[in-house]
Design a protein around this motif. Sequence first.
Motif, short mmCIF file in Angstrom:
data_model
loop_
_atom_site.label_atom_id
_atom_site.label_comp_id
_atom_site.label_asym_id
_atom_site.label_seq_id
_atom_site.Cartn_x
_atom_site.Cartn_y
_atom_site.Cartn_z
N PRO A 301 0.83 -1.20 0.00
CA PRO A 301 0.00 0.00 0.00
C PRO A 301 0.87 1.26 0.00
O PRO A 301 1.95 1.28 0.60
CB PRO A 301 -0.80 -0.12 1.30
CG PRO A 301 -0.74 -1.58 1.67
CD PRO A 301 0.60 -2.04 1.18
N THR A 302 0.40 2.31 -0.66
CA THR A 302 1.14 3.56 -0.73
C THR A 302 0.23 4.73 -0.42
O THR A 302 -0.96 4.69 -0.69
CB THR A 302 1.74 3.76 -2.14
OG1 THR A 302 0.68 3.79 -3.11
CG2 THR A 302 2.71 2.64 -2.50
N ARG A 303 0.82 5.77 0.16
CA ARG A 303 0.04 6.99 0.43
C ARG A 303 -0.06 7.84 -0.84
O ARG A 303 -1.08 8.43 -1.12
CB ARG A 303 0.70 7.79 1.56
CG ARG A 303 0.59 7.14 2.93
CD ARG A 303 1.05 8.08 4.02
NE ARG A 303 2.46 8.41 3.90
CZ ARG A 303 3.44 7.68 4.41
NH1 ARG A 303 3.15 6.58 5.09
NH2 ARG A 303 4.70 8.04 4.27
N ALA A 304 1.04 7.88 -1.59
CA ALA A 304 1.05 8.65 -2.83
C ALA A 304 0.37 7.85 -3.94
O ALA A 304 0.10 6.64 -3.79
CB ALA A 304 2.49 8.96 -3.23
N ASP A 305 0.06 8.52 -5.04
CA ASP A 305 -0.55 7.87 -6.19
C ASP A 305 0.40 6.81 -6.73
O ASP A 305 1.53 7.13 -7.16
CB ASP A 305 -0.87 8.91 -7.26
CG ASP A 305 -1.74 8.34 -8.38
OD1 ASP A 305 -1.53 7.19 -8.78
OD2 ASP A 305 -2.63 9.08 -8.86
N ALA A 306 -0.03 5.56 -6.73
CA ALA A 306 0.84 4.46 -7.14
C ALA A 306 1.27 4.59 -8.60
O ALA A 306 2.34 4.11 -8.98
CB ALA A 306 0.14 3.12 -6.90
#
Length: 365
Positions: A301-306
């Motif tokens: 999972p990422t906070r920024a746009d993957a």
Amino acid sequence: MRNDVIDLSRAVPPIVPALEATLAKSIGERLSRSDAGGLLRTNRPRGTEDDRRTGAEWIAQRLAFTPDIDRMIVTNGTLNVLFLLLNQLVGKSGTLLTEEMTYPNMQALSGILGFNIKGIPLDGDGLNPNAFEDLCRKIDTPKVLYTIPTVQNPTAIVMPPKRRVEIATIARKYNVLIIEDDAQALMVEEAGAPIATLAPELTWYVMGLAKTVVMGMRVAFLMTPRAEDAGALMSKFGKMSMWFVAALQAELAQAFVANRVAYEATINIRKIAAARRRIVADILQRPELAKGPLGLHVWVPTRADARDLATEALAAGVLVRPGIQFAAEPVLSEAMHGLRVSYCETRKEDDLRRGLAILAKIISA
């Protein structure tokens, strides 16, 4: 794409030296038989009895029983059998239900065959049963569920037994046919029972050899709900040889199962994958990635746009896949903010470490 890219995008098994060592011997033994010429000169619609017996024996590892070979069809890889099933079971008037992120070729198959796709939200246990039932109530057209309950693509979730029972119960209530893709299931030593054992009258069960034996083995096994279902599929597609299993591939599959090489390869693949997944967890500083059931990829999972992260990673020489590439419907959802990282494509461990180090810097920044 630059030539020195480290590929962390493909969920393929590592090369097993023992399998490579026996490859020439297995081919030689098959081709030295007195009937070798006849074996390789004929098409194998549905597979020979020996092909189907091999398939039944192989999938019995997951089913806890050996299906009758009259229920078996052997095809030229999983994508071929999915094409047949989606055409036969869904068709242009139907709706395919599947996890909101799923096998990437589903969008392409939808465009070719003309069916609609509806994505079902995922939670920590996989396909959400409440959302599944809600869609079943709303849709009147013929309904089919395509699901990957074990090592889901791309999230790597393994659906727990209770959830599998819930999904099977809802499918039976609304008469939803199920295509269960168990591509990586043998990577998990104690996965829950396949849905095919919980709703056998509804489920078309698919397992190939590409993920747990060797990538180039274009052989997949389909178990139909009943023998007459296999016959109906054959009556429609039986003369279209593009999906027939290739004779030499089928003979190799027989050899690898009979001499236990395929089983040993799967065990070795698990060991290599487990070691590599620990490397991923360590370098990405995500200890949770080293826990739980095994597979050939992890979901980060990422906070920024993957999508931006994947683009930046590629510019730095690392290829990964953002969640949107697995979208069942062409709509970005919150669940898709993540990257699928596969760790067995690169043959050299040093390349894996170098690629992960680059990716770790990009994600943390």
